[in-house]
Design a protein around this motif. Structure first.
Motif, mmCIF file in Angstrom:
data_model
loop_
_atom_site.group_PDB
_atom_site.id
_atom_site.type_symbol
_atom_site.label_atom_id
_atom_site.label_comp_id
_atom_site.label_asym_id
_atom_site.label_seq_id
_atom_site.Cartn_x
_atom_site.Cartn_y
_atom_site.Cartn_z
ATOM 1 N N VAL A 128 -17.526 -21.673 -62.154
ATOM 2 C CA VAL A 128 -18.274 -20.969 -61.108
ATOM 3 C C VAL A 128 -17.595 -19.648 -60.791
ATOM 4 N N VAL B 261 -19.807 -17.767 -63.812
ATOM 5 C CA VAL B 261 -21.038 -17.433 -63.096
ATOM 6 C C VAL B 261 -20.801 -16.321 -62.079
ATOM 7 N N LEU C 121 -21.535 -17.734 -53.368
ATOM 8 C CA LEU C 121 -22.522 -18.794 -53.551
ATOM 9 C C LEU C 121 -23.841 -18.525 -52.831
ATOM 10 N N THR D 44 -23.717 -27.994 -53.424
ATOM 11 C CA THR D 44 -23.296 -27.827 -54.817
ATOM 12 C C THR D 44 -23.164 -29.162 -55.545
ATOM 13 N N LEU E 160 -21.137 -30.586 -59.289
ATOM 14 C CA LEU E 160 -19.928 -29.917 -58.830
ATOM 15 C C LEU E 160 -19.393 -30.621 -57.583
ATOM 16 N N ILE F 280 -26.445 -22.034 -62.619
ATOM 17 C CA ILE F 280 -25.770 -23.297 -62.323
ATOM 18 C C ILE F 280 -26.645 -24.485 -62.687
#
Length: 450
Positions: free
Chosen positions: A380, A84, A290, A261, A266, A350
Protein backbone atom coordinates in the motif's frame (compact mmCIF):
# COMPACT_ATOMS: atom_id res chain seq x y z
CA UNK A 1 44.03 33.48 -29.92
CA UNK A 2 43.25 33.32 -33.63
CA UNK A 3 40.62 30.69 -32.84
CA UNK A 4 38.95 33.11 -30.45
CA UNK A 5 38.79 35.75 -33.19
CA UNK A 6 37.04 33.15 -35.36
CA UNK A 7 34.16 32.75 -32.91
CA UNK A 8 30.94 34.11 -34.40
CA UNK A 9 28.99 36.79 -32.58
CA UNK A 10 25.51 36.32 -31.15
CA UNK A 11 24.12 38.50 -33.97
CA UNK A 12 25.79 36.27 -36.55
CA UNK A 13 24.37 33.12 -34.96
CA UNK A 14 20.93 34.70 -34.92
CA UNK A 15 21.03 34.68 -38.72
CA UNK A 16 21.45 30.89 -38.86
CA UNK A 17 18.74 28.87 -40.56
CA UNK A 18 17.04 27.21 -37.53
CA UNK A 19 16.99 30.30 -35.31
CA UNK A 20 13.69 31.77 -36.53
CA UNK A 21 11.98 28.50 -35.68
CA UNK A 22 13.64 28.44 -32.27
CA UNK A 23 12.44 31.97 -31.55
CA UNK A 24 8.87 30.93 -32.34
CA UNK A 25 9.24 27.88 -30.10
CA UNK A 26 11.24 29.28 -27.18
CA UNK A 27 11.07 33.08 -27.42
CA UNK A 28 13.85 35.45 -28.52
CA UNK A 29 15.27 36.33 -25.03
CA UNK A 30 15.81 32.68 -24.12
CA UNK A 31 17.36 31.88 -27.52
CA UNK A 32 19.81 34.77 -27.11
CA UNK A 33 20.75 33.53 -23.63
CA UNK A 34 21.36 30.01 -24.96
CA UNK A 35 23.57 31.31 -27.79
CA UNK A 36 25.58 33.45 -25.37
CA UNK A 37 26.14 30.50 -23.04
CA UNK A 38 27.10 28.23 -25.95
CA UNK A 39 29.63 30.83 -27.10
CA UNK A 40 31.00 31.22 -23.59
CA UNK A 41 31.44 27.47 -23.34
CA UNK A 42 33.25 27.37 -26.70
CA UNK A 43 35.48 30.31 -25.67
CA UNK A 44 36.41 28.53 -22.44
CA UNK A 45 37.26 25.36 -24.38
CA UNK A 46 39.59 27.25 -26.73
CA UNK A 47 41.31 28.98 -23.80
CA UNK A 48 42.00 25.58 -22.23
CA UNK A 49 43.71 24.41 -25.40
CA UNK A 50 40.92 22.55 -27.21
CA UNK A 51 40.12 23.26 -30.89
CA UNK A 52 37.34 25.65 -31.85
CA UNK A 53 34.01 23.89 -32.21
CA UNK A 54 32.34 24.23 -35.63
CA UNK A 55 29.31 26.50 -35.90
CA UNK A 56 26.92 23.54 -36.14
CA UNK A 57 28.22 22.30 -32.76
CA UNK A 58 27.62 25.74 -31.25
CA UNK A 59 24.04 25.65 -32.43
CA UNK A 60 23.54 22.09 -31.14
CA UNK A 61 24.90 23.19 -27.76
CA UNK A 62 22.48 26.12 -27.65
CA UNK A 63 19.52 23.95 -28.63
CA UNK A 64 20.35 21.39 -25.93
CA UNK A 65 20.37 24.20 -23.36
CA UNK A 66 16.99 25.45 -24.52
CA UNK A 67 15.43 22.02 -24.24
CA UNK A 68 17.02 21.37 -20.85
CA UNK A 69 15.79 24.69 -19.47
CA UNK A 70 12.19 24.13 -20.55
CA UNK A 71 11.75 20.39 -20.06
CA UNK A 72 9.40 19.96 -17.07
CA UNK A 73 10.88 18.19 -14.07
CA UNK A 74 7.43 17.32 -12.72
CA UNK A 75 6.40 14.68 -15.24
CA UNK A 76 3.81 11.91 -15.39
CA UNK A 77 5.21 8.41 -15.03
CA UNK A 78 3.91 4.86 -15.35
CA UNK A 79 4.09 3.28 -11.92
CA UNK A 80 4.74 -0.43 -12.42
CA UNK A 81 6.25 -0.84 -8.96
CA UNK A 82 3.07 -2.13 -7.34
CA UNK A 83 3.29 0.48 -4.56
CA UNK A 84 -0.23 1.90 -4.52
CA UNK A 85 0.54 5.08 -2.56
CA UNK A 86 4.06 5.77 -3.80
CA UNK A 87 5.16 8.91 -1.96
CA UNK A 88 7.97 9.63 -4.42
CA UNK A 89 5.55 9.31 -7.35
CA UNK A 90 2.86 11.63 -5.98
CA UNK A 91 0.78 9.22 -3.89
CA UNK A 92 -2.88 8.96 -4.89
CA UNK A 93 -3.90 9.48 -8.54
CA UNK A 94 -7.13 11.45 -8.77
CA UNK A 95 -10.44 10.17 -10.05
CA UNK A 96 -11.84 11.40 -13.36
CA UNK A 97 -14.43 13.48 -11.51
CA UNK A 98 -11.70 15.08 -9.38
CA UNK A 99 -9.66 15.91 -12.49
CA UNK A 100 -12.70 17.47 -14.13
CA UNK A 101 -13.39 19.51 -11.00
CA UNK A 102 -9.81 20.81 -10.96
CA UNK A 103 -10.02 21.77 -14.63
CA UNK A 104 -13.28 23.64 -14.11
CA UNK A 105 -11.91 25.50 -11.10
CA UNK A 106 -8.65 26.36 -12.86
CA UNK A 107 -9.96 27.33 -16.29
CA UNK A 108 -11.74 30.47 -15.18
CA UNK A 109 -13.16 32.18 -12.13
CA UNK A 110 -14.98 30.25 -9.42
CA UNK A 111 -16.92 30.73 -6.18
CA UNK A 112 -13.88 30.16 -3.96
CA UNK A 113 -14.85 32.86 -1.48
CA UNK A 114 -18.11 34.14 -2.92
CA UNK A 115 -21.64 33.41 -1.73
CA UNK A 116 -24.00 33.46 -4.72
CA UNK A 117 -27.29 33.72 -2.81
CA UNK A 118 -26.26 36.78 -0.82
CA UNK A 119 -23.96 38.16 -3.50
CA UNK A 120 -21.23 38.76 -0.96
CA UNK A 121 -17.97 37.35 0.30
CA UNK A 122 -18.09 33.74 1.44
CA UNK A 123 -15.71 31.26 3.06
CA UNK A 124 -13.47 28.82 1.22
CA UNK A 125 -13.79 26.36 4.10
CA UNK A 126 -17.47 25.82 3.24
CA UNK A 127 -16.79 23.87 0.04
CA UNK A 128 -15.64 20.59 1.58
CA UNK A 129 -16.93 21.07 5.11
CA UNK A 130 -20.52 19.95 4.57
CA UNK A 131 -19.32 16.82 2.76
CA UNK A 132 -16.89 15.95 5.56
CA UNK A 133 -19.55 16.48 8.21
CA UNK A 134 -21.96 14.14 6.45
CA UNK A 135 -19.30 11.49 5.86
CA UNK A 136 -17.70 11.43 9.29
CA UNK A 137 -20.46 12.60 11.63
CA UNK A 138 -18.25 15.43 12.93
CA UNK A 139 -19.74 18.77 13.92
CA UNK A 140 -17.35 20.80 11.77
CA UNK A 141 -14.34 20.49 9.50
CA UNK A 142 -11.44 22.46 8.04
CA UNK A 143 -9.10 21.72 5.12
CA UNK A 144 -5.47 22.91 5.06
CA UNK A 145 -2.56 22.12 2.76
CA UNK A 146 -1.26 18.91 4.39
CA UNK A 147 -1.56 16.85 7.56
CA UNK A 148 1.64 18.20 9.12
CA UNK A 149 0.07 21.66 8.82
CA UNK A 150 -3.16 20.35 10.34
CA UNK A 151 -1.34 19.06 13.43
CA UNK A 152 0.77 22.21 13.71
CA UNK A 153 -2.27 24.45 13.40
CA UNK A 154 -4.31 22.49 15.93
CA UNK A 155 -1.54 22.50 18.54
CA UNK A 156 -0.75 26.17 17.97
CA UNK A 157 -4.39 27.23 18.28
CA UNK A 158 -5.31 24.96 21.19
CA UNK A 159 -2.16 24.34 23.21
CA UNK A 160 0.43 27.08 22.73
CA UNK A 161 2.61 27.42 25.88
CA UNK A 162 0.62 24.60 27.47
CA UNK A 163 1.44 20.97 28.26
CA UNK A 164 0.57 18.35 25.65
CA UNK A 165 0.79 14.73 26.72
CA UNK A 166 1.97 12.16 24.15
CA UNK A 167 3.15 8.57 24.41
CA UNK A 168 6.80 7.73 23.70
CA UNK A 169 5.51 4.98 21.42
CA UNK A 170 4.26 7.73 19.09
CA UNK A 171 7.25 10.10 18.92
CA UNK A 172 7.88 9.13 15.33
CA UNK A 173 9.65 10.43 12.26
CA UNK A 174 7.98 10.04 8.87
CA UNK A 175 9.18 10.78 5.34
CA UNK A 176 11.07 14.00 4.69
CA UNK A 177 12.34 14.21 8.27
CA UNK A 178 8.98 15.23 9.76
CA UNK A 179 9.09 14.42 13.47
CA UNK A 180 6.15 14.65 15.86
CA UNK A 181 8.24 16.19 18.69
CA UNK A 182 9.64 18.87 16.39
CA UNK A 183 6.28 19.96 14.99
CA UNK A 184 5.00 20.12 18.56
CA UNK A 185 7.93 22.36 19.48
CA UNK A 186 7.16 24.65 16.53
CA UNK A 187 3.60 25.03 17.80
CA UNK A 188 4.84 26.36 21.10
CA UNK A 189 3.27 23.48 23.01
CA UNK A 190 5.23 21.88 25.86
CA UNK A 191 5.81 18.21 25.13
CA UNK A 192 5.20 15.79 28.01
CA UNK A 193 6.36 12.26 27.21
CA UNK A 194 4.77 9.29 28.93
CA UNK A 195 5.34 5.54 28.86
CA UNK A 196 8.25 3.67 27.33
CA UNK A 197 9.36 3.11 23.74
CA UNK A 198 7.30 -0.05 23.40
CA UNK A 199 4.67 0.14 26.15
CA UNK A 200 2.41 2.81 27.58
CA UNK A 201 -0.30 2.33 30.19
CA UNK A 202 -3.36 4.37 31.06
CA UNK A 203 -1.76 5.08 34.42
CA UNK A 204 1.13 6.82 32.59
CA UNK A 205 -1.33 9.32 31.14
CA UNK A 206 -3.10 9.63 34.48
CA UNK A 207 0.14 10.41 36.32
CA UNK A 208 1.00 13.11 33.77
CA UNK A 209 -2.36 14.76 34.45
CA UNK A 210 -1.29 15.55 38.00
CA UNK A 211 -0.29 18.92 36.50
CA UNK A 212 -2.58 21.00 34.24
CA UNK A 213 -2.43 20.19 30.51
CA UNK A 214 -4.19 21.42 27.37
CA UNK A 215 -4.70 18.08 25.66
CA UNK A 216 -3.59 14.54 25.04
CA UNK A 217 -2.27 13.93 21.53
CA UNK A 218 -2.49 10.47 19.99
CA UNK A 219 -0.40 9.88 16.85
CA UNK A 220 -1.48 6.76 14.97
CA UNK A 221 1.40 4.56 13.80
CA UNK A 222 0.39 4.74 10.16
CA UNK A 223 3.90 4.24 8.77
CA UNK A 224 5.56 1.91 11.29
CA UNK A 225 4.78 -0.97 13.60
CA UNK A 226 6.14 -1.93 17.01
CA UNK A 227 5.98 -5.68 17.54
CA UNK A 228 6.79 -8.00 20.42
CA UNK A 229 6.41 -6.88 24.03
CA UNK A 230 4.08 -3.95 23.42
CA UNK A 231 0.88 -2.45 24.80
CA UNK A 232 -1.20 0.70 24.50
CA UNK A 233 -4.56 1.70 25.94
CA UNK A 234 -7.54 1.75 23.59
CA UNK A 235 -8.44 5.05 22.00
CA UNK A 236 -11.72 5.33 23.89
CA UNK A 237 -9.92 4.78 27.21
CA UNK A 238 -7.49 7.63 26.57
CA UNK A 239 -10.32 9.89 25.38
CA UNK A 240 -12.39 9.11 28.49
CA UNK A 241 -9.42 9.87 30.74
CA UNK A 242 -8.81 13.19 28.99
CA UNK A 243 -12.44 14.20 29.37
CA UNK A 244 -12.49 13.21 33.05
CA UNK A 245 -9.56 15.60 33.50
CA UNK A 246 -11.43 18.32 31.57
CA UNK A 247 -8.95 18.47 28.69
CA UNK A 248 -9.09 17.71 24.96
CA UNK A 249 -8.19 14.53 23.14
CA UNK A 250 -6.70 15.00 19.64
CA UNK A 251 -6.06 12.07 17.32
CA UNK A 252 -3.50 12.47 14.53
CA UNK A 253 -4.82 9.63 12.41
CA UNK A 254 -2.45 10.20 9.50
CA UNK A 255 -3.68 8.05 6.65
CA UNK A 256 -7.32 9.16 6.61
CA UNK A 257 -9.14 5.90 5.93
CA UNK A 258 -12.89 6.25 5.39
CA UNK A 259 -13.34 2.59 4.37
CA UNK A 260 -12.54 -0.64 6.17
CA UNK A 261 -9.26 -1.92 4.73
CA UNK A 262 -9.91 -5.39 6.21
CA UNK A 263 -12.47 -5.95 3.43
CA UNK A 264 -9.53 -6.29 1.04
CA UNK A 265 -7.45 -8.75 3.05
CA UNK A 266 -5.41 -6.04 4.73
CA UNK A 267 -5.06 -5.23 8.41
CA UNK A 268 -7.79 -2.96 9.73
CA UNK A 269 -6.76 0.67 9.53
CA UNK A 270 -8.64 2.82 12.07
CA UNK A 271 -11.12 5.05 10.27
CA UNK A 272 -11.94 8.67 10.89
CA UNK A 273 -15.47 7.68 11.86
CA UNK A 274 -14.15 5.22 14.45
CA UNK A 275 -11.85 7.80 16.00
CA UNK A 276 -14.71 10.27 16.44
CA UNK A 277 -16.96 7.55 17.86
CA UNK A 278 -14.21 6.66 20.37
CA UNK A 279 -14.37 10.17 21.78
CA UNK A 280 -11.77 12.18 19.88
CA UNK A 281 -12.51 15.89 20.09
CA UNK A 282 -10.45 16.56 16.99
CA UNK A 283 -9.09 14.23 14.29
CA UNK A 284 -6.35 15.20 11.82
CA UNK A 285 -5.66 13.19 8.65
CA UNK A 286 -4.33 13.36 5.09
CA UNK A 287 -6.24 13.79 1.86
CA UNK A 288 -3.81 12.01 -0.46
CA UNK A 289 -3.30 8.70 1.35
CA UNK A 290 -6.12 6.22 1.96
CA UNK A 291 -8.71 8.88 1.27
CA UNK A 292 -7.46 8.86 -2.33
CA UNK A 293 -7.66 12.58 -3.06
CA UNK A 294 -5.27 15.54 -3.41
CA UNK A 295 -2.61 16.53 -0.91
CA UNK A 296 -4.48 18.08 1.99
CA UNK A 297 -4.65 18.14 5.76
CA UNK A 298 -8.13 17.67 7.15
CA UNK A 299 -9.38 18.49 10.64
CA UNK A 300 -12.78 17.26 11.81
CA UNK A 301 -14.34 17.45 15.24
CA UNK A 302 -16.16 19.70 17.65
CA UNK A 303 -17.57 22.90 16.19
CA UNK A 304 -16.13 25.20 18.87
CA UNK A 305 -12.61 23.80 18.37
CA UNK A 306 -12.76 24.10 14.59
CA UNK A 307 -14.03 27.68 14.99
CA UNK A 308 -11.05 28.55 17.21
CA UNK A 309 -8.65 26.96 14.75
CA UNK A 310 -10.19 28.79 11.77
CA UNK A 311 -9.67 32.14 13.50
CA UNK A 312 -6.01 31.57 14.26
CA UNK A 313 -3.62 33.64 12.07
CA UNK A 314 -1.67 30.52 11.09
CA UNK A 315 -4.78 29.12 9.39
CA UNK A 316 -4.34 31.58 6.54
CA UNK A 317 -0.72 30.55 6.02
CA UNK A 318 -1.62 26.88 5.58
CA UNK A 319 -5.01 27.17 3.86
CA UNK A 320 -5.94 24.99 0.90
CA UNK A 321 -6.22 26.51 -2.57
CA UNK A 322 -9.13 26.23 -5.01
CA UNK A 323 -7.63 23.28 -6.92
CA UNK A 324 -7.21 21.23 -3.76
CA UNK A 325 -10.73 22.03 -2.56
CA UNK A 326 -12.22 21.17 -5.95
CA UNK A 327 -10.44 17.81 -6.15
CA UNK A 328 -11.13 16.94 -2.52
CA UNK A 329 -14.82 17.76 -2.77
CA UNK A 330 -15.20 15.59 -5.88
CA UNK A 331 -13.37 12.74 -4.13
CA UNK A 332 -15.59 12.96 -1.05
CA UNK A 333 -18.68 12.76 -3.24
CA UNK A 334 -17.54 9.31 -4.39
CA UNK A 335 -17.75 8.11 -0.79
CA UNK A 336 -21.17 9.65 -0.28
CA UNK A 337 -22.44 7.92 -3.43
CA UNK A 338 -20.87 4.60 -2.36
CA UNK A 339 -18.81 4.44 -5.53
CA UNK A 340 -15.30 4.84 -4.09
CA UNK A 341 -14.15 1.37 -5.12
CA UNK A 342 -15.20 1.99 -8.70
CA UNK A 343 -14.19 5.61 -9.14
CA UNK A 344 -11.21 6.33 -6.85
CA UNK A 345 -8.04 4.86 -8.40
CA UNK A 346 -6.33 3.68 -5.20
CA UNK A 347 -9.40 1.71 -4.10
CA UNK A 348 -9.75 0.28 -7.59
CA UNK A 349 -6.10 -0.79 -7.41
CA UNK A 350 -6.49 -2.32 -3.94
CA UNK A 351 -9.64 -4.20 -4.95
CA UNK A 352 -8.06 -5.94 -7.96
CA UNK A 353 -7.78 -9.73 -7.60
CA UNK A 354 -4.69 -11.82 -8.39
CA UNK A 355 -6.62 -13.43 -11.24
CA UNK A 356 -7.40 -10.07 -12.85
CA UNK A 357 -3.79 -8.96 -12.45
CA UNK A 358 -2.51 -12.26 -13.85
CA UNK A 359 -4.63 -11.83 -16.96
CA UNK A 360 -3.16 -8.39 -17.58
CA UNK A 361 0.42 -9.59 -17.02
CA UNK A 362 -0.16 -12.55 -19.37
CA UNK A 363 -1.50 -10.23 -22.04
CA UNK A 364 1.64 -8.05 -21.73
CA UNK A 365 3.88 -11.11 -22.05
CA UNK A 366 1.99 -12.20 -25.17
CA UNK A 367 2.29 -8.72 -26.71
CA UNK A 368 6.03 -8.63 -26.02
CA UNK A 369 6.63 -12.23 -27.03
CA UNK A 370 8.64 -12.84 -23.87
CA UNK A 371 8.46 -12.92 -20.09
CA UNK A 372 6.50 -15.01 -17.63
CA UNK A 373 3.82 -14.35 -15.04
CA UNK A 374 4.90 -14.99 -11.46
CA UNK A 375 3.39 -14.50 -8.02
CA UNK A 376 4.33 -11.42 -6.03
CA UNK A 377 3.19 -8.94 -3.40
CA UNK A 378 2.01 -5.34 -3.84
CA UNK A 379 2.31 -2.82 -1.02
CA UNK A 380 0.00 0.00 0.00
CA UNK A 381 2.82 2.43 0.91
CA UNK A 382 2.50 6.17 1.45
CA UNK A 383 2.72 5.96 5.23
CA UNK A 384 -0.27 3.63 5.42
CA UNK A 385 -0.66 0.04 6.62
CA UNK A 386 3.01 -0.73 7.40
CA UNK A 387 4.17 -4.21 6.40
CA UNK A 388 0.79 -4.97 4.80
CA UNK A 389 0.89 -6.46 1.31
CA UNK A 390 -1.57 -7.75 -1.27
CA UNK A 391 -1.12 -10.86 -3.43
CA UNK A 392 -0.44 -9.92 -7.03
CA UNK A 393 0.85 -11.29 -10.32
CA UNK A 394 3.97 -9.84 -11.90
CA UNK A 395 5.41 -9.77 -15.38
CA UNK A 396 9.00 -11.02 -15.04
CA UNK A 397 11.32 -10.19 -17.93
CA UNK A 398 14.78 -11.74 -18.30
CA UNK A 399 17.56 -9.24 -18.97
CA UNK A 400 21.34 -9.58 -19.26
CA UNK A 401 21.76 -6.11 -17.79
CA UNK A 402 18.60 -5.43 -15.77
CA UNK A 403 19.90 -2.14 -14.37
CA UNK A 404 20.47 -0.86 -17.90
CA UNK A 405 16.91 -1.86 -18.82
CA UNK A 406 15.54 0.05 -15.82
CA UNK A 407 17.59 3.09 -16.83
CA UNK A 408 16.19 2.96 -20.38
CA UNK A 409 12.66 2.62 -18.99
CA UNK A 410 13.20 5.75 -16.89
CA UNK A 411 14.27 7.62 -20.04
CA UNK A 412 11.12 6.63 -21.89
CA UNK A 413 8.32 9.09 -22.56
CA UNK A 414 6.51 8.70 -20.25
CA UNK A 415 9.10 7.15 -17.92
CA UNK A 416 8.35 3.69 -16.50
CA UNK A 417 9.18 2.79 -12.91
CA UNK A 418 9.81 -0.94 -12.39
CA UNK A 419 12.16 -2.95 -10.17
CA UNK A 420 14.63 -5.83 -10.19
CA UNK A 421 14.55 -9.16 -8.37
CA UNK A 422 16.74 -12.18 -9.07
CA UNK A 423 18.24 -10.44 -12.13
CA UNK A 424 14.81 -10.04 -13.73
CA UNK A 425 12.88 -6.86 -14.45
CA UNK A 426 9.53 -7.03 -12.66
CA UNK A 427 6.38 -5.05 -13.41
CA UNK A 428 3.22 -5.09 -11.28
CA UNK A 429 -0.02 -4.44 -13.22
CA UNK A 430 -1.84 -3.34 -10.05
CA UNK A 431 -0.64 0.26 -10.29
CA UNK A 432 -0.62 0.65 -14.08
CA UNK A 433 -3.66 2.52 -15.37
CA UNK A 434 -5.42 0.77 -18.30
CA UNK A 435 -4.93 3.78 -20.56
CA UNK A 436 -1.16 3.56 -19.97
CA UNK A 437 -0.74 0.02 -21.30
CA UNK A 438 0.09 0.97 -24.90
CA UNK A 439 2.81 3.40 -23.80
CA UNK A 440 4.13 0.83 -21.32
CA UNK A 441 4.51 -1.86 -23.97
CA UNK A 442 6.21 0.55 -26.37
CA UNK A 443 8.69 1.55 -23.64
CA UNK A 444 9.35 -2.10 -22.77
CA UNK A 445 10.03 -3.06 -26.40
CA UNK A 446 12.51 -0.22 -26.78
CA UNK A 447 14.21 -0.88 -23.44
CA UNK A 448 14.58 -4.62 -24.02
CA UNK A 449 15.92 -4.06 -27.53
CA UNK A 450 18.65 -1.87 -26.08
Amino acid sequence: MSDLRSLPSVDQLLQAEPISHWIEQFGRPLVVDALREALASARSAVQSGRPLAPRVSLLENAHQRLEAWLTPTLRPVINASGVVLHTNLGRAPLSRAALDAVQQAAAGYCTLEYELVRGSRGSRSAHAEALLIRLTGAQAALVVNNNAAAVLLALTALARRKRVIVSRTQLVEIGGGFRVPEVMAQSGARLVEVGATNRVHLSDYQNALAEPAALILHAHSSNFRIIGFTSEPALNEIAALAHQAGILFVDDLGSGALRDTARYGLAHEPTVQESLAAGSDLVCFSGDKLLGGPQAGILVGQADLIARIKKHPLARAVRADKLCLAALSATLVHYLKDEAEREIPIWRFIAQTPQQLGERAARWAAELGQGEVIEGRSTVGGGSLPEETLPTRLLALPARQPNAVLARLRRADPPVIAYIENDRVLLDPRTVLPEQETALLEALRAALAG
